[in-house]
Design an enzyme around this catalytic site. Structure first.
Site, mmCIF file in Angstrom:
data_model
loop_
_atom_site.group_PDB
_atom_site.id
_atom_site.type_symbol
_atom_site.label_atom_id
_atom_site.label_comp_id
_atom_site.label_asym_id
_atom_site.label_seq_id
_atom_site.Cartn_x
_atom_site.Cartn_y
_atom_site.Cartn_z
ATOM 1 N N GLU A 258 0.865 -1.181 0.000
ATOM 2 C CA GLU A 258 0.000 0.000 0.000
ATOM 3 C C GLU A 258 0.899 1.228 0.000
ATOM 4 O OE1 GLU A 258 -3.543 2.209 2.594
ATOM 5 O OE2 GLU A 258 -2.676 0.309 3.299
ATOM 6 N N ARG A 483 6.808 -13.494 9.167
ATOM 7 C CA ARG A 483 7.305 -12.151 8.883
ATOM 8 C C ARG A 483 8.660 -11.948 9.538
ATOM 9 N NH1 ARG A 483 3.497 -7.683 11.021
ATOM 10 N NH2 ARG A 483 5.254 -6.398 10.332
ATOM 11 N N LYS A 493 3.967 1.904 11.004
ATOM 12 C CA LYS A 493 3.924 3.220 10.361
ATOM 13 C C LYS A 493 3.432 4.287 11.326
ATOM 14 C CE LYS A 493 3.157 1.146 5.841
ATOM 15 N NZ LYS A 493 2.172 0.762 4.830
#
Length: 811
Positions: A258, A483, A493
């Protein structure tokens, strides 16, 4: 309305498309205005489609000169989507009417690339990869095509012709694919190297750093046993046939970020997994921007993501956007609703939470709108599309299974209302599909064979498959892996923005962070990051990796690629009392001992030198081997030693300079230690004075700043106040300027410095650490040529420390 439809059909739009555009209250006036500004009523289809594309992306704030661009399209100056993108970008910051020449240069106006030029450029690129093509054959195509796409002389060439010429030349060189191009055969060949050749290579370079390969990353574990294209079952057999007909059985993956922030170290693993899996299996990987949230996405991040992927050494086969499919997604949402599998809901956020059991996880129940008539939901969804509801007043939900144990099946939201300008579609839409609706369908549209994602999306697999089957489209396979988590950092973020906004870091590319632009700015080589993630492999575990392992890869990589120079972060003046005032010699130094490929450079040697203050102690000890009063030490690159005979002080008692004796050859035994030095020789630009040296330390004190048991005061209280130490007054020898000059003379160096990508200018400051130029550096071309500082401003970032020998005494 009829007049508008007629106008829009004149652009080449179909009757239905023209009618839809005329009914769009946001698009219609923009498109009408652009058509009027051209002064024409008839258009060729290519011209009309470019004007339509301009209208769908133009906004008043980001495209202030759209009328000018429209006229340039009609005049034939802008003739491709690549040129249109360049024109939009130029006009966002400049007035094209006042700078027509600059506009033309920026947009490739008038540039014609002939078929012969295309053929020659493609041939040149292929020739530069002939060795790897001969060895790897079709497995090397990704990097070769990437190189072709980057050729500046082909920027404005017809992309279709370039691809056709590339395919023809590759086929002529390699012939059709055969058993040599299968992954299994390639692995078998790689596993059986010629014994004598392998032994000779190991003997020649016994300590050379050997980073893990992409092939090793996928050689074991579940990822080595994934399905082959076409093996995944479909709700209809013909879907498999259509998929294989479109893909020819090739592996197709995608990397779908994104564009709402910079990529981080975790994304480096995802990039290697998706691009690497495709590459090692002779397939392709697309970049797809998941741009369904216009409130958070920015063009800055779109540009940064592609640049970062290329920096890591990968090239997308295609670049797509979820917004490319907005019309298809809308149509499928309508289809889902028509089948009674979606409905418009007007519940509030609190009501939705209550339906799902609330905070207490109580009984779940259906929304009161769930069983409304299909026709009613269709009408309500159309109202949402037309902007007749405020944001939050209506959503489209999928009718799944509210009683399922899987939270992702609890009638997930498919569409919501957002009144925000989209970076590509402008204000054409006021409803946007969610990730859960968009992701699997875009994978389907692109015939993705392996949809790989991290384990937090495991619960989404069921809803992914449910939706593909519900609308009866090809269903890719979703596969999850662990991950990447690293100690002493945060990747959220939201938290990164908080660190920036509260002044703990300067920006999102602050070298203390672990965003990929931050690591790049610090000077970390992409090769080291790739080696780090490839060494870890691909498993379903979620380990937390000690950042020391990354540092080791960085250090090992820099040990191979960084030239060595002498530098002093805290210089101390030394006067050699037994040399004349005008003493001058030139000493040849090696940029990398035992590696002639780095070359040599010459430094002056004069009566006045500088050493680093850490190389001198006033109180000597048995385990200290550097300079002290009445003690000798060697100088790097010089066979003779110096002996400190006197210490001169400033008025405040601090050391002003050292007076030393330059010992005759053979007067003493060979010194145990040789220290670095920099001559005072202004006429040759020595020393090179550094405006700043920025020494970076871990941003957080603990391995996991979110661990409340270790950090009870909250993660912000764990910020290390000494994470950045700025050193003023540091100096280096003239090899620094000489290396920059050599780098600037190379084709790659010219290109990088022209874009101010200075982080590739890296050095090992002997005995200190590895350093790179920071982007705040100012490099004046005249200064590089002359070797003098002039107007330049040198700012160095410490990338990583050196491995210290524990037997060495410390200053």
């Amino acid at each position: 309305m009829a007049e508008l439809i007629s106008k829009f059909e004149a652009l080449g739009l179909s009757a239905d498309k023209a009618k839809e555009a005329a009914a769009n209250k946001k698009l219609a006036p923009t498109l009408d205005s652009l058509i009027t500004s051209t002064g024409q009523t008839e258009f060729t289809k290519p011209t009309g489609m470019l004007i339509y594309t301009l209208a769908t992306t133009a906004t008043k704030d980001k495209t202030p000169h759209a009328d000018y661009i429209a006229r340039a399209i009609v005049a034939g100056r802008i003739a491709s989507t690549e040129q249109l993108g360049a024109a939009t970008k130029f006009c966002a910051k400049n007035d094209p009417s006042a700078e027509e020449t600059a506009f033309d240069e920026s947009c490739g106006v008038g540039v014609v690339v002939s078929d012969e030029e295309i053929a020659a450029s493609v041939q040149g690129a292929i020739d530069s990869f002939k060795e790897s093509l001969t060895k790897e054959r079709y497995r090397a195509l990704g990097k070769v095509l990437g190189a072709v796409k980057k050729l500046p002389e082909l920027r404005w060439a017809d992309s279709g012709k370039v691809k056709a010429e590339y395919d023809a030349q590759i086929l002529a060189l390699l012939g059709p694919k055969d058993e040599r191009d299968t992954p299994a055969a390639a692995k078998a060949a790689a596993a059986s190297p010629a014994p004598k050749a392998a032994a000779a290579a190991n003997a020649a370079e016994p300590n050379k750093w050997k980073p893990a390969s992409l092939e090793n990353m996928f050689a074991s574990g579940d990822i080595s046993r994934l399905h082959k294209p076409g093996e995944n079952p479909q709700i209809k057999p013909e879907l498999t046939k259509e998929h294989l007909a479109a893909t020819k059985g090739s592996v197709i993956t995608r990397f779908p970020p994104e564009p709402n922030g910079f990529l981080h170290i975790g994304h480096a693993k995802a990039i290697n997994v998706n691009f690497g899996y495709a590459k090692t299996h002779g397939g392709i990987c697309n970049l797809r921007y998941d741009d369904t949230n216009p409130e958070a996405e920015e063009q800055e991040y779109v540009d940064s993501i592609l640049e970062t992927i290329r920096w890591l050494g990968f090239e997308p086969h295609n670049i797509f956007y979820s917004s490319d499919y907005f019309h298809q997604l809308f149509d499928l949402a309508v289809k889902l609703t028509e089948k009674g599998l979606a409905y418009v809901c007007h519940c509030t956020g609190d009501e939705l939470e209550a339906q799902r059991g609330g905070k207490e996880r109580g009984p779940r129940y259906a929304c009161k709108h769930r069983d409304r008539p299909v026709s009613e939901s269709l009408a309500e969804f159309q109202k949402m599309k037309e902007g007749r509801y405020a944001s939050g007043e209506a959503i489209l939900r999928m009718k799944m299974d509210i009683q399922s144990d899987n939270t992702m099946m609890w009638d997930t939201v498919a569409y919501r209302i957002l009144y925000a300008s989209h970076h590509r579609t402008g204000t054409e839409w006021c409803i946007y599909p969610t990730y859960d609706f968009t992701h699997c369908l875009c994978d389907s549209f692109e015939n993705i064979t392996h949809s790989m994602c991290t384990k937090e999306f495991f619960m989404s697999r069921e809803s992914y498959y449910w939706l593909c089957d519900a609308v009866e489209v090809y269903k890719p396979v979703q596969w999850e892996y662990g991950r990447l988590n690293v100690t002493k950092t945060l990747l959220s973020k939201r938290k990164l923005l908080e660190l920036r906004d509260k002044g703990f870091v300067r920006a999102l590319d602050d070298p203390r962070l672990f965003t990929l632009p931050a690591l790049r700015r610090r000077g970390v080589p992409a090769l080291a990051i790739n080696a780090f993630v490839r060494e870890l492999g691909v498993t379903t575990a979620d380990p937390v990796i000690d950042v020391v392992r990354l540092d080791n890869h960085i250090r090992d990589c820099l040990g191979e690629i960084a030239p060595r120079i002498m530098a002093a972060t805290h210089p101390l003046r030394v006067v050699l009392e037994n040399l004349p005032e005008d003493h001058f010699e030139e000493i040849e130094m090696s940029y990398k001992p035992n590696d002639d490929s780095f070359g040599t450079y010459t430094v002056p040697f004069t009566r006045v030198l500088y050493i680093d203050s850490s190389d001198f102690r006033e109180v000597d000890s048995a385990d200290y081997y550097r300079l002290a009063p009445n003690k000798s030490v060697g100088l790097q690159g010089i066979s003779r030693a110096i002996t400190c005979t006197k210490v001169l002080r400033n008025a405040d008692g601090s050391i002003a300079e050292l007076v030393c004796r330059f010992e005759p050859d053979g007067a003493q035994a060979k010194p145990k230690t040789f220290i670095q030095w920099i001559a005072d020789c202004p006429k040759l630009g020595s020393p090179v004075r550094l405006d700043e040296v920025r020494v970076y330390n871990p941003l957080f004190k603990h391995d996991n700043p979110k661990d409340s048991s270790e950090v009870p005061g909250g993660w912000l209280s764990d910020v290390n106040q000494d994470s950045l130490v700025v050193v003023k007054g540091a100096i280096a020898d003239v090899g620094l300027w000489d290396w920059i000059k050599r780098y600037a003379a190379t084709e790659a160096g010219r290109k990088e410095l022209a874009q101010h990508n200075v982080e590739n200018v890296r050095f090992q400051f002997k005995r200190v650490g590895y350093f790179a130029l920071d982007k705040d550096t100012v490099l004046a071309p005249a200064d590089i040529e002359s070797g003098q500082i002039g107007s330049s401003k040198l700012i160095m970032n410490r990338i990583v420390t050196l491995k210290e020998d524990p037997k060495k005494g410390s200053a």
